[in-house]
Design a protein around this motif. Structure first.
Motif, PDB file in Angstrom:
ATOM      1  N   TRP A   9       0.836  -1.200   0.000  1.00 42.12           N
ATOM      2  CA  TRP A   9       0.000   0.000   0.000  1.00 42.12           C
ATOM      3  C   TRP A   9       0.879   1.261   0.000  1.00 42.12           C
ATOM      4  N   GLN A  30       1.189   4.102  -2.950  1.00 43.41           N
ATOM      5  CA  GLN A  30       0.885   5.505  -2.674  1.00 43.41           C
ATOM      6  C   GLN A  30       2.088   6.393  -3.000  1.00 43.41           C
ATOM      7  N   ARG A  55      -8.516  10.427   0.087  1.00 47.36           N
ATOM      8  CA  ARG A  55      -7.826   9.712   1.163  1.00 47.36           C
ATOM      9  C   ARG A  55      -8.846   9.062   2.107  1.00 47.36           C
ATOM     10  N   THR A 110     -10.342   5.987   0.292  1.00 50.49           N
ATOM     11  CA  THR A 110      -9.386   4.883   0.164  1.00 50.49           C
ATOM     12  C   THR A 110      -9.078   4.254   1.528  1.00 50.49           C
ATOM     13  N   ASP A 111      -8.980   5.107   2.560  1.00 49.97           N
ATOM     14  CA  ASP A 111      -8.797   4.567   3.912  1.00 49.97           C
ATOM     15  C   ASP A 111     -10.008   3.742   4.332  1.00 49.97           C
TER      16      ASP A 111
END
Length: 334
Positions: free
Chosen positions: A12, A16, A104, A107-108
């Motif tokens: 991950w 990123q 963000r 996606t989190d």
């Protein structure tokens, strides 16, 4: 699970880093952003995993899990918004960070949600395995207890008969009474050494059975005769210990108790289609015995014991023909 979690976190963070670098940021800026975000995300995933490890939500509580995922996603997003500028601050980066908060967050939320689902399934399977293991152990304990109970019924039954015979012999045949006491001692000593679920060879079983027959021959004298025949392949075949003795005892009971003539009890063994086939035959008087109903503890006890050990009810069969009572036992060779 831990290794998968670690590998997923590294992958991950690497993804990123590459995405942020593609927006024309330096590699070290992208690395700082991705590592900081990955640490916050890892903390959130660890928290949700640890909670699900000790608490499995019910069917009506999955909405609470959704709220937990949303709250942890908001925590990760807020952490990125306030912590990352403390590590690296730049107008372009700050603007990029502010505009990326929405993506963000989602996606989190996606990562935390996947972690929650994986943890939920994983620990549910672990709980199921533990439940099955406990159930199997409980069933085994119950089965062992019943097998032990069957043995406790068998031993006093034979012991009382033998003691009565010894008592009858003491007065007028003391030598035979002493001989019978020694034989009974040897038989019981061998019985106590055997476990209810222990598998022995047919040769060992017949050797122990011979001790029992010697005792019975002292009781009945010339009236009891035995014939034992086995083919060359079945001597090493396996069967539960002390399986034959109650069947032979049953045969002697219905063969000799109602007659004064000599009676022959025959025992035959052979291996056929992965089964050890044992056949015990004895004559009987249909006017005084009722073998069709499976009278006596011997048959019912053996049938129940084989069911507990092999889970089958078709391993004991009885036949009557021309005043001959036949018991056939099939022992699977596993």
């Amino acid at each position: 699970m831990r290794w998968a979690f670690a590998v997923g976190g590294v992958a991950w963070a690497a993804l990123q880093t590459y995405v942020i670098h593609s927006f024309a940021f330096e590699w070290y800026v992208a690395l700082i952003d991705s590592v900081g975000s990955a640490i916050l995300l890892a903390a959130a995933c660890w928290l949700i995993n640890n909670n699900l490890r000790y608490y499995t939500p019910g069917k009506g509580s999955y909405i609470n899990l959704l709220f937990w995922c949303l709250a942890l996603s908001a925590f990760c997003t807020a952490g990125c918004r306030w912590i990352l500028p403390l590590i690296y601050s730049d107008k372009v980066y700050d603007a990029f960070l502010s505009k990326s908060l929405t993506i963000r967050f989602f996606t989190d939320f996606l990562a935390i949600g996947w972690m929650a689902m994986i943890s939920l399934v994983w620990y549910a399977q672990q709980d199921q395995k533990e439940n099955e293991k406990r159930k199997a152990e409980a069933e085994k304990l119950a089965r062992d207890a019943e097998l032990y109970n069957l043995r406790q019924q068998l031993q006093p039954h034979f012991l009382f008969n033998s003691l009565n015979s010894i008592n009858a012999l003491i007065g007028f045949k003391p030598d035979q009474a002493r001989q019978m006491i020694h034989q009974l001692s040897d038989f019981l000593r061998g019985t106590l050494k055997k476990d209810d679920q222990q598998q022995v060879t047919l040769t060992e079983e017949l050797a122990h059975l011979q001790l029992y027959l010697e005792i019975e021959k002292v009781r009945f004298g010339h009236r009891l005769q035995t014939e034992i025949s086995c083919d060359k392949h079945c001597g090493e075949a396996m069967l539960p210990a002390l399986l034959l003795q109650p069947i032979v005892e049953n045969a002697i009971k219905f063969g000799l108790y109602d007659t004064t003539e000599a009676v022959t009890v025959s025992i035959r063994g052979e291996v056929e289609d992965s089964y050890l086939m044992l056949m015990v035959q004895n004559p009987y008087d249909p006017q005084t015995a009722r073998p069709r109903t499976g009278t006596g503890f011997g048959l019912s006890g053996v049938r129940r014991r084989l069911y507990l050990l092999f889970g089958r009810n078709d391993l004991v069969e009885i036949f009557t023909n021309d005043n001959i009572f036949t018991t056939v036992i099939k022992v699977p060779q596993i």
